[in-house]
Every structure is written in C-alpha cells, then in structure tokens.
Design a protein around this motif. Structure first.
Motif, short mmCIF file in Angstrom:
data_model
loop_
_atom_site.label_atom_id
_atom_site.label_comp_id
_atom_site.label_asym_id
_atom_site.label_seq_id
_atom_site.Cartn_x
_atom_site.Cartn_y
_atom_site.Cartn_z
N HIS A 215 -8.43 1.22 2.19
CA HIS A 215 -8.13 2.44 2.95
C HIS A 215 -8.54 2.28 4.40
O HIS A 215 -7.81 2.69 5.31
N ALA B 269 0.83 -1.21 0.00
CA ALA B 269 0.00 0.00 0.00
C ALA B 269 0.86 1.25 0.00
O ALA B 269 0.55 2.24 -0.68
N ARG C 275 -3.32 -0.02 -6.11
CA ARG C 275 -4.03 1.08 -5.47
C ARG C 275 -5.04 0.54 -4.47
O ARG C 275 -5.69 -0.48 -4.71
N LEU D 34 -6.87 -4.25 -2.57
CA LEU D 34 -5.99 -3.56 -3.52
C LEU D 34 -6.42 -3.87 -4.95
O LEU D 34 -6.75 -5.01 -5.28
N ASP D 35 -6.41 -2.84 -5.77
CA ASP D 35 -6.56 -3.03 -7.22
C ASP D 35 -5.16 -3.12 -7.80
O ASP D 35 -4.39 -2.15 -7.76
N ARG D 36 -4.79 -4.29 -8.30
CA ARG D 36 -3.45 -4.50 -8.82
C ARG D 36 -3.48 -4.67 -10.32
O ARG D 36 -4.31 -5.40 -10.86
N SER E 279 3.22 11.38 -2.52
CA SER E 279 2.80 10.02 -2.21
C SER E 279 3.74 9.35 -1.21
O SER E 279 3.31 8.47 -0.45
N HIS F 132 -0.20 -0.75 -13.84
CA HIS F 132 0.23 0.57 -13.40
C HIS F 132 0.45 0.64 -11.89
O HIS F 132 0.59 1.73 -11.33
N THR G 283 -8.35 0.02 -2.45
CA THR G 283 -9.79 0.16 -2.63
C THR G 283 -10.33 0.92 -1.41
O THR G 283 -9.60 1.22 -0.47
N GLY H 117 2.99 1.25 -3.50
CA GLY H 117 2.18 1.37 -4.71
C GLY H 117 2.58 0.41 -5.81
O GLY H 117 2.03 0.47 -6.91
N GLN H 118 3.53 -0.49 -5.52
CA GLN H 118 4.00 -1.45 -6.51
C GLN H 118 4.38 -2.75 -5.81
O GLN H 118 5.08 -2.73 -4.78
#
Length: 317
Positions: free
Chosen positions: A79, A30, A73, A65-67, A163, A70, A75, A33-34
């Motif tokens: 969060h 988180a 991120r 997480l939306d993986r 970020s 890119h 969800t 971000g990768q």
C-alpha cells in the motif's frame, strides 16, 4: 533526503535495479487484483508477470503482494509503495503525451460512442481544431482500468463496483433504460407483447459481464424467465443493427444505442415495459489529477448536450 522508506543515501543497491516495467506490472496487478487479468492488459503471459513481481519484491526488499487462488492483495508495504509507483507511471505517461503534442484520449462504451460522442466531438472540433482526438471503445471494466492506468484521459461510461472506482470520480450525464427493437414488419411489431413473447425469436444482447447484460438478465428474472440458449452476444452496434434489420431477431439494448436507427425508421421499438433497468451514464476521470484544458472543454460540451424528452417521441411497434 528522508523518504518514507528511509534516507535516500541508504537505499540498497538492489533497489536501484527497479525499472519502469516492474512498476507498471505492480500497479496493474494491484489495481486489477488478479495476475491473469493484469497479464491480459499488459499483453504478457502470467508467468512473465509473476517473474516481474518476484524481481520487484527482491529489489524492494519487501513483500508487496499476497498472491493466491483468490487473487492478489496488497500488503501494508505494498500500500505504501503503490502511491509512489503510481506517481512515477502517471508522470511518465503525461510527459510522453506532452512530447507528442496536444491530444485527448477518450474512452467510450460502444453504446455511447455511437450516440452522445459524435455530437460532442463535432462541437469539440469546432472549439479545439488543433487537438488530436483518440477514441477507444471497449467494455466498461477495460475502459476504467485504462483510465486508472493513465492510458486514457476521460471515459464515457458507467459506475462500477467500489474496488474499480478507487482513484476515479464519476459525474452523471444521464440515465437510460433498456428497450427492445425489431425490424419494421416484424411479427411482434404493432401489437401488445410481453417479455415471454421474446423467447420465440432470436435475441441480440450485450456480452456477459456488462451492465446492460445484467439489466437484461434482471428483466427476464422479474418475469420468472431466463435468457434462452442461442443468444447473439455483442457490443458492436453495427453487428446488432445488421442482424436485426435482416432477420426476426429482437435487439435488447440501451435507449441511446438505437436512437439514430429509431429516428431513421430502420428499426421499431416494441411496447414492452422495462421498468427497473435504469442505468446511469457519466464522465469518469482520475480524481487525483488536475484535468487538462482539453478534458475540461470536452466535459463542458457533454454537460450541454440535451438528454431528456426524446425517447417517447420515437415510433413504437
């Protein structure tokens, strides 16, 4: 007892299978971000990180997480879950540190570690003789990730993109510019030179992706130039110093990184304008945490170290 995710008595049996490794993995992904970057920090393979995240989402009963191509991120559920996951991992790290005894874990950029840090540590040792001090030097990005994860208590570094600054605070200590230094007797020493003149000699520069490297590239771009091939890229001051003292290489570095060498006369500063390369250096801490007495003592010492009126006194050319 009611929680944001529902009554504790109705927590699914699957959720009780969540382990610390799941939380550490989730918090790191988180934050970074990768998945790939998180895997490096966790010293795991990317498939292992992906498997751990998949297990966590199954046990939590929600997509966190939306993986994709890119990055990763959070969800909306992610969060909400992150707040609690961070509290658990940070509290455990603090408990382990307490059992290990009084210790201060300091992260520092290599340029700072060789200049400001020794003076601060000498004073800290005088006022806190019982304190174990652990130093880690690395790039700014790695240090900030370690700070956010609770692996460091304080960092001497630079601001980063928004970020990477989430949950962190920055206090300015000083600002410094780039300088160009060479060995005594270098062909460029003692004469007026331009940035273009540097292209005739090997260049020692900071590694790609660091703030000093960005500033170096910007300096050349302002003169309509690009960095040449054949660079020596390093954050290791001992390596840079050794190369410059033994060759005609030009070292492009921050002011404080070369301070002791300039004072001792083992390198000379070239008179090349470097306007526009000013970068702030300061203290970074986790903004949500109450700093320990050791951190407060250390920061107070740093604030009292004089930082002005030194560079113009060093010999040039």
């Amino acid at each position: 007892m009611q929680s944001e995710f529902g009554p504790s008595s109705s927590v699914p049996e699957q959720a009780r299978r969540i382990r610390l490794r799941h939380l550490r993995c989730f918090v790191t992904v988180a934050r970074e971000g990768q998945v790939g970057r998180a895997a490096d920090l966790l010293q795991l393979s990317q498939p292992a990180v992906t498997k751990t995240l998949n297990e966590l989402e199954v046990f939590a009963g929600a997509k966190l997480l939306d993986r994709g191509r890119h990055g990763a991120r959070l969800t909306s559920a992610g969060h909400r879950f992150l707040r609690y996951a961070q509290d658990v991992t940070t509290s455990l790290d603090a408990a382990v540190a307490a059992l290990a005894g009084a210790a201060l874990r300091i992260g520092a950029l290599p340029t700072v570690a060789g200049s400001v840090l020794p003076e601060a540590l000498a004073e800290l040792r005088r006022v806190r003789a019982d304190l174990d001090i652990r130093i880690r030097t690395d790039s700014n990005a790695v240090l900030l990730s370690a700070l956010a994860a609770g692996a460091l208590d304080v960092v001497l570094g630079r601001m980063a993109e928004p970020s990477r600054m989430v949950g962190l605070s920055f206090e300015l200590l000083y600002a410094e510019t780039l300088i160009l230094v060479v060995r005594p007797g270098h062909p460029l020493a003692g004469r007026s030179v331009s940035v273009a003149d540097m292209l005739e000699y090997p260049l020692v520069v900071a590694t790609s992706g660091t703030v000093p490297r960005h500033a170096t590239e910007a300096l050349f771009e302002r003169h309509g130039l690009r960095l040449p091939l054949g660079l020596i890229e390093t954050l290791d001051l001992a390596v840079a110093r050794g190369v410059v003292r033994r060759s005609d290489a030009v070292w492009i570095t921050t002011e404080r990184a070369a301070r002791d060498d300039l004072v001792d006369g083992v390198v000379r500063r070239l008179e090349v304008p470097t306007a526009g390369t000013v970068e702030p250096v300061g203290v970074l801490r986790r903004s949500a945490d109450a700093s320990s007495a050791a951190v407060e003592d250390f920061v107070t010492i740093l604030r009292d170290i004089p930082v002005d009126g030194t560079w113009q006194d060093f010999p040039h050319g």
